[in-house]
Design an enzyme around this catalytic site. Sequence first.
Site, PDB file in Angstrom:
ATOM      1  N   ASN A   1      -7.625   1.172   9.701  1.00 38.20           N
ATOM      2  CA  ASN A   1      -6.326   1.329  10.358  1.00 38.20           C
ATOM      3  C   ASN A   1      -6.573   1.217  11.855  1.00 38.20           C
ATOM      4  O   ASN A   1      -7.342   1.990  12.427  1.00 38.20           O
ATOM      5  CB  ASN A   1      -5.713   2.700  10.055  1.00 38.20           C
ATOM      6  CG  ASN A   1      -5.364   2.865   8.583  1.00 38.20           C
ATOM      7  OD1 ASN A   1      -5.435   1.902   7.807  1.00 38.20           O
ATOM      8  ND2 ASN A   1      -4.991   4.070   8.193  1.00 38.20           N
TER       9      ASN A   1
ATOM     10  N   TYR B   1      -4.672   0.747  15.661  1.00 38.79           N
ATOM     11  CA  TYR B   1      -3.457   0.731  16.489  1.00 38.79           C
ATOM     12  C   TYR B   1      -3.750   0.419  17.945  1.00 38.79           C
ATOM     13  O   TYR B   1      -3.030  -0.313  18.601  1.00 38.79           O
ATOM     14  CB  TYR B   1      -2.732   2.086  16.411  1.00 38.79           C
ATOM     15  CG  TYR B   1      -2.099   2.306  15.065  1.00 38.79           C
ATOM     16  CD1 TYR B   1      -0.813   1.846  14.803  1.00 38.79           C
ATOM     17  CD2 TYR B   1      -2.800   2.943  14.035  1.00 38.79           C
ATOM     18  CE1 TYR B   1      -0.237   2.017  13.553  1.00 38.79           C
ATOM     19  CE2 TYR B   1      -2.226   3.113  12.794  1.00 38.79           C
ATOM     20  CZ  TYR B   1      -0.950   2.648  12.554  1.00 38.79           C
ATOM     21  OH  TYR B   1      -0.384   2.799  11.314  1.00 38.79           O
TER      22      TYR B   1
ATOM     23  N   GLU C   1      -7.597   8.204   6.317  1.00 44.75           N
ATOM     24  CA  GLU C   1      -7.960   8.731   7.634  1.00 44.75           C
ATOM     25  C   GLU C   1      -8.454  10.186   7.613  1.00 44.75           C
ATOM     26  O   GLU C   1      -7.794  11.083   8.156  1.00 44.75           O
ATOM     27  CB  GLU C   1      -6.771   8.621   8.591  1.00 44.75           C
ATOM     28  CG  GLU C   1      -6.282   7.202   8.789  1.00 44.75           C
ATOM     29  CD  GLU C   1      -5.173   7.109   9.834  1.00 44.75           C
ATOM     30  OE1 GLU C   1      -4.638   8.148  10.238  1.00 44.75           O
ATOM     31  OE2 GLU C   1      -4.858   5.991  10.244  1.00 44.75           O
TER      32      GLU C   1
ATOM     33  N   ARG D   1       0.859  -1.195   0.000  1.00 43.41           N
ATOM     34  CA  ARG D   1       0.000   0.000   0.000  1.00 43.41           C
ATOM     35  C   ARG D   1       0.891   1.240   0.000  1.00 43.41           C
ATOM     36  O   ARG D   1       1.686   1.425   0.921  1.00 43.41           O
ATOM     37  CB  ARG D   1      -0.920  -0.030   1.236  1.00 43.41           C
ATOM     38  CG  ARG D   1      -1.747   1.211   1.390  1.00 43.41           C
ATOM     39  CD  ARG D   1      -2.813   1.106   2.474  1.00 43.41           C
ATOM     40  NE  ARG D   1      -3.471   2.391   2.549  1.00 43.41           N
ATOM     41  CZ  ARG D   1      -3.416   3.220   3.596  1.00 43.41           C
ATOM     42  NH1 ARG D   1      -2.806   2.858   4.714  1.00 43.41           N
ATOM     43  NH2 ARG D   1      -3.981   4.395   3.532  1.00 43.41           N
TER      44      ARG D   1
ATOM     45  N   GLU E   1      -3.722  -0.616   7.965  1.00 44.10           N
ATOM     46  CA  GLU E   1      -2.558  -0.267   8.789  1.00 44.10           C
ATOM     47  C   GLU E   1      -2.735  -0.925  10.145  1.00 44.10           C
ATOM     48  O   GLU E   1      -3.820  -0.893  10.721  1.00 44.10           O
ATOM     49  CB  GLU E   1      -2.428   1.242   9.028  1.00 44.10           C
ATOM     50  CG  GLU E   1      -1.971   2.036   7.844  1.00 44.10           C
ATOM     51  CD  GLU E   1      -1.807   3.535   8.155  1.00 44.10           C
ATOM     52  OE1 GLU E   1      -1.518   3.898   9.312  1.00 44.10           O
ATOM     53  OE2 GLU E   1      -2.007   4.324   7.219  1.00 44.10           O
TER      54      GLU E   1
ATOM     55  N   HIS F   1      -2.838  10.886   1.118  1.00 40.35           N
ATOM     56  CA  HIS F   1      -2.359  10.582   2.473  1.00 40.35           C
ATOM     57  C   HIS F   1      -1.755  11.884   3.035  1.00 40.35           C
ATOM     58  O   HIS F   1      -0.553  11.967   3.274  1.00 40.35           O
ATOM     59  CB  HIS F   1      -1.359   9.425   2.435  1.00 40.35           C
ATOM     60  CG  HIS F   1      -1.151   8.730   3.759  1.00 40.35           C
ATOM     61  ND1 HIS F   1      -1.296   7.371   3.924  1.00 40.35           N
ATOM     62  CD2 HIS F   1      -0.806   9.205   4.980  1.00 40.35           C
ATOM     63  CE1 HIS F   1      -1.041   7.047   5.186  1.00 40.35           C
ATOM     64  NE2 HIS F   1      -0.732   8.141   5.855  1.00 40.35           N
TER      65      HIS F   1
HETATM   66  C1  BGC Z   1      -1.190   7.164   9.523  1.00 40.62           C
HETATM   67  C2  BGC Z   1       0.287   6.965   9.266  1.00 40.62           C
HETATM   68  C3  BGC Z   1       1.046   7.108  10.576  1.00 40.62           C
HETATM   69  C4  BGC Z   1       0.564   6.014  11.503  1.00 40.62           C
HETATM   70  C5  BGC Z   1       1.262   5.968  12.857  1.00 40.62           C
HETATM   71  C6  BGC Z   1      -1.697   6.548  10.796  1.00 40.62           C
HETATM   72  O1  BGC Z   1      -2.491   7.481  11.446  1.00 40.62           O
HETATM   73  O2  BGC Z   1      -1.947   6.815   8.408  1.00 40.62           O
HETATM   74  O3  BGC Z   1       0.703   7.876   8.302  1.00 40.62           O
HETATM   75  O4  BGC Z   1       2.421   7.091  10.398  1.00 40.62           O
HETATM   76  O5  BGC Z   1      -0.800   6.170  11.761  1.00 40.62           O
HETATM   77  O6  BGC Z   1       1.030   7.117  13.581  1.00 40.62           O
END
Ligand code: BGC
Length: 455
Positions: A293, A295, A167, A78, A353, A122
Amino acid sequence: MAEETRFPDGFLWGAATSAYQIEGSPLADGAGPSIWHRFTHTPGATRSGDTGDVACDHYHRWAADIELMRALGLNAYRLSLSWSRILPEGRGPVNPKGIDFYSRLIDTLLAAGIRPSVTLYHWDLPAALDDRGGWLNPDIARWFADYAAIAFRAFGDRVPMWATLNEPWVVVDAGYLHGVNAPGHRNVFEAPLAMHHLLRAHTAAVRLYRAGPWKGQIGLVVNIEPKEPATSSPEDTAAAERAHVYNNAWHLDPVFFGRYPDGMAEVFGEAWPAFDPESVAAIREPVDFVGVNYYTRRVVRHDDAALPPRATPVPNPRLVTMTTGWEVVPEALTRTMLWMRERYGSVPLYVTENGAAFADPPVTAGRLDDPLRVSYYRSHLLALRESMRQGVDVRGYFAWSLLDNLEWSSGFKLRFGLIAVDFATQERTIKASGEYYRQVIRTHGESLAAPLPTA
Ligand code: BGC
C-alpha cells in the site's frame, strides 16, 4: 509511447475497500461488535462522531456495487472479512449468516468476472477478543488461525488470493502507540508486543493455508512509506533511517529473514523487549506475494520529544498535498517497488492500495470532476509501470478506494473514492477519476501515454 505504458496481459486491475469502512449494519444478523464499533461510539474518538453504523450501506447494496465495479471494468476487487460477523465472539460458535453474506458476495463477483482478493483482517478485531487482551495476548495467534481456517473452509474453493493482515504497522502505530485508531492505546511498551503477535498470527494462518487443499495464493499487505532526511545533518539522517526501519522493515524482516531489523532497539530504546530468538525465527515463512500500500513518502527531521521513532515530518509547501496532509510524490512509488525487490528479492508484488483524498466539488448534473485525483492516478500508474520496466515483478494494482467511505477516525469528510457516495441518500456517482481509470483498464494502460488536458 502507448506501447511503453501498456501493462502485461493478465495484470489485475482492481479497487479496494474494507469491511468496517463500507458495510454498515455492524451488528446485523447476529454479528458481534468489533473494536471499531466500540471506538467510534466513544465520545470524541472520531471526527464529528462519525461511525460505521451505516457507512456506504454496502451490507444491503453490495449487488448494485458489484454492478458499478463492472461499469469500471475491474477484473479484481479487494475486500476484507469482518471477523466478528463470522465469529461474533471472535472464537467459538460460527454465525452462519455472516458466512452467507460473504459467500453471496464472492459468488456474485465471480459471476461478474471479478476476482475476489480477500483480506482476513483489516483492523476490526472482535471486541470480545480485545477484552482478553487483543493483540497483546499471545493466544491471539491461535484465535486468528482458527478464524482463518473457518474462512478458508468456507471460501477457499472460490477465492484465489488471500491476504492475512492489512498493514500491521498501522495496527500498532495508530492503535497501540498513538491511540488514534482502535483500540486507542498509547503505550510504547505494548507496541513491540502487539507487532510480534500480529506477525505470529500471520504466519500461523499462512502455514494452515499451505497445509490445506487450497490452490490460491496467500500473502501479507503492508504500507511502505520511503523516508528522507530534511537536512544532511547526522541527526536528521539517523532519524530518517530510524523512521524507515520502523515503518518499512519492522514487519517484513521477520517474515523474510526470521529476525527483527537491527535498528529496532534504537527506535524503541528501553521499550524494545528481549524477544526469544526462536519465537522471532518461527515467523519466517515464504509468502506467495506481498501487497504494497503506497500513498506518499515523508521528509523527516530528528525530534527527541516525539514518540518512537523520534522523527517529525517536515512538509514541503510547494508540493500538491492531499486533505490527509500527505504530499503527492509519484516517483517515490517507483523507488518503493525497487526497494522491495532489492531487500526482499523476487517475491511477486501487488499494489494493494494507492489513491488520494482531495476536497471534491459537489456532483453537478450527474458528474463530479476531480482533476487532482485523475492526475494522481495517472502519475502513480506511470511510476509503477516504470518500476516494472526496471524489472520489478508487479502482478496487479488496486485503487484505494472503490467508494468514498469511513476514513477511520477522520470520518466521512476525507474522500478517497473513484465513486462518490452521498451519505444522506446513498446515491453513487462515478467520478471523473473513475472514468479515467475505466479508460486505463480498457486500454491495458495505453491511454496513460496521453497527457492530461491542462486546466
Ligand atoms: C488503509 C485504509 C485507509 C487508507 C487511507 C490505509 O492505511 O488500509 O483502510 O482508508 O490507508 O488512509
